[in-house]
Scaffold this active site. Structure first.
Site, PDB file in Angstrom:
ATOM      1  CE  LYS A  68       0.827   4.366   8.501  1.00  0.00           C
ATOM      2  NZ  LYS A  68       0.918   3.969   7.096  1.00  0.00           N
ATOM      3  CE1 TYR A 107      -3.664   2.551   0.644  1.00  0.00           C
ATOM      4  CE2 TYR A 107      -2.415   3.240   2.567  1.00  0.00           C
ATOM      5  CZ  TYR A 107      -3.447   3.443   1.683  1.00  0.00           C
ATOM      6  OH  TYR A 107      -4.274   4.534   1.826  1.00  0.00           O
ATOM      7  CG  ASP A 132       5.765   3.845   0.892  1.00  0.00           C
ATOM      8  OD1 ASP A 132       6.044   4.545   1.887  1.00  0.00           O
ATOM      9  OD2 ASP A 132       4.606   3.650   0.495  1.00  0.00           O
TER      10      ASP A 132
END
Ligand SMILES: *Cc1c(COP(=O)(O)O)cnc(C)c1O
Length: 428
Positions: free
Chosen positions: A267, A141, A239
């Site tokens: 995050k 994702y 990523d």
């Protein structure tokens, strides 16, 4: 207030009652919970219950909830004004810390979410290579931008839509430029480069996949992907929105000896605020506006309150690295759960990497890719999830996510998690 009542109110004013789909509990059933506060390893719910939290805002809260250094830094910053739309010394200080943490980063651009960081990385890759295709892995994702919501993981996975495009509203013409290969399959990547190599701008990868459950890379896989990309004149985008500063102070890519051209972070580095970053070497990053021709902008980018939180978190992680203790806790949880599940005859096995873990509802470990992950028994996972919830432990509300511990998870919380799992397995 009951969660049923809140959810009813929420549904009448917010689509599905939530501001991000996975929160609706569609994958596990039941009424979603509402949190009123958090402290350390725990969250307190609107119905007054307190739970041990293994979501930690999808890994963002690495110091635990409401860590004092962070709340103090945030109050101080907020008292001085919350956004200016003009540069601040704080954003320079945060960028300096990120650049100092990795030889891969000469420059970073601060943005507001992981989605934005990835969008910018992809646009940069296309801008500097003059090519259009993006190669990504099934089950990874990379945020919810059009080009990357193709065979994506995370909440999209549990939506159960097997179609290639993972959302309605994505033009075929955009999805067509995203090629999808299985994770951990170097031969598939090689074939993709053989066929399309001269047109591929970048391959994007979650180095340690975290959005189809915890799926670590096979030995040599990431380096092999990097070699293929660079031989074809394409960029490698790592990523690290989950990975960066989650396993160590700095990037996973550095620890793994990788040389990605662009890295996205989010995050953990956001300190619990909407802050993320894209970074890389100067020659590529300086293609961004205003020095280059690749446009990117943001009214709230480098927001002073978010930056203050991020700096407080990074400084604490550097001064008192919690990683060894967090990893020991995850090893303890994984080993104890695996032993208890086996003893109880429950087909759930934990797969872990460093400070993240997933209880897969299958005994067929290792899970190496999306196809493996999807062999999990989602109905069994849902029963396990609710068993844990009833016993005071919040695991992720989907079979295809990773659980997180924070620096605030102590032996006491770890043992409570294990006891809850044993009781749950017995009840299953
Ligand atoms: C969470 C995540 C994103 C998206 O970040 P948001 O802040 O939710 O937009 C992108 N990539 C990875 C690997 C993620 O885990």
């Amino acid at each position: 207030m009951t969660h049923e009542k809140l959810f009813e109110r929420a549904r009448s004013v917010i689509p599905g009652g939530v501001n991000s789909p996975v929160r609706a509990f569609n994958a596990v059933g039941g009424t979603p919970i509402f949190v009123t506060s958090g402290k350390g390893a725990t969250i307190t719910l609107a119905d007054g219950r307190t739970l041990i939290d293994c979501c930690c805002s999808w890994g963002a809260m690495i110091l635990g909830h409401a860590a004092e250094q962070v709340t103090e830094a945030v109050s101080r910053a907020a008292g001085g004004g919350t956004t200016f739309g003009i540069g601040t010394p704080g954003e320079v200080a945060l960028a300096e810390r990120l650049v100092a943490a990795s030889p891969l980063l000469d420059r970073v651009r601060l943005v507001n979410s992981g989605t934005e960081a990835v969008m910018t990385a992809v646009r940069l890759a296309r801008g500097v290579t003059g090519r259009e295709l993006i190669l990504k892995c099934e089950g990874c994702y990379h945020g919810h931008s059009d080009a990357l919501l193709v065979s994506a993981g995370s909440g999209v996975l549990t939506a159960g839509d097997g179609a290639e495009v993972a959302s309605a509203g994505i033009p075929q013409i955009i999805a067509r430029d995203t090629l999808v290969i299985p994770y951990n399959d170097l031969a598939a990547a090689q074939r993709a480069f053989e066929v399309h190599g001269a047109r591929i701008a970048a391959v994007i990868i979650e180095p340690v996949a975290g959005n189809m459950g915890c799926v670590p890379p096979k030995e040599g896989y990431l380096k092999g992907l990097e070699t293929l990309a660079h031989a074809a004149g394409a960029l490698l985008i790592c990523d690290e929105v989950i990975n960066a500063f989650r396993f160590r102070y700095g990037l996973y890519s550095d620890a793994a000896g990788l040389q990605p051209d662009l890295v996205t972070m989010g995050k953990v580095i956001g300190g619990g605020f909407p802050l993320a970053a894209v970074g890389g070497k100067a020659d590529i990053m300086d293609a961004l506006a205003p020095c280059g021709k690749v446009y990117q902008a943001g009214t709230l980018s480098g927001n002073p309150v978010a930056v203050a939180a991020a700096i407080a978190v990074l400084d604490e992680l550097k001064a008192h690295p919690p990683y060894a203790q967090m990893e020991a806790n995850v090893v303890r949880i994984a080993d104890a759960l695996n032993e208890a599940a086996e003893a109880a005859g429950v087909p759930i096995r934990v797969q872990r990497h460093a400070t993240i873990f997933t209880p897969f509802a299958t005994t067929a470990l290792p899970v190496c890719n999306l196809t493996d992950a999807q062999k999990a028994d989602t109905a069994l996972y849902a029963r396990f999830f609710h068993g844990m919830l009833a016993r005071g432990v919040y695991f992720e509300p989907s079979a295809f996510e990773v659980n997180f511990v924070s620096a605030a998870h102590r032996t006491e919380e770890v043992e409570t998690i294990i006891a809850a799992a044993k009781a749950t397995f017995a009840a299953l």
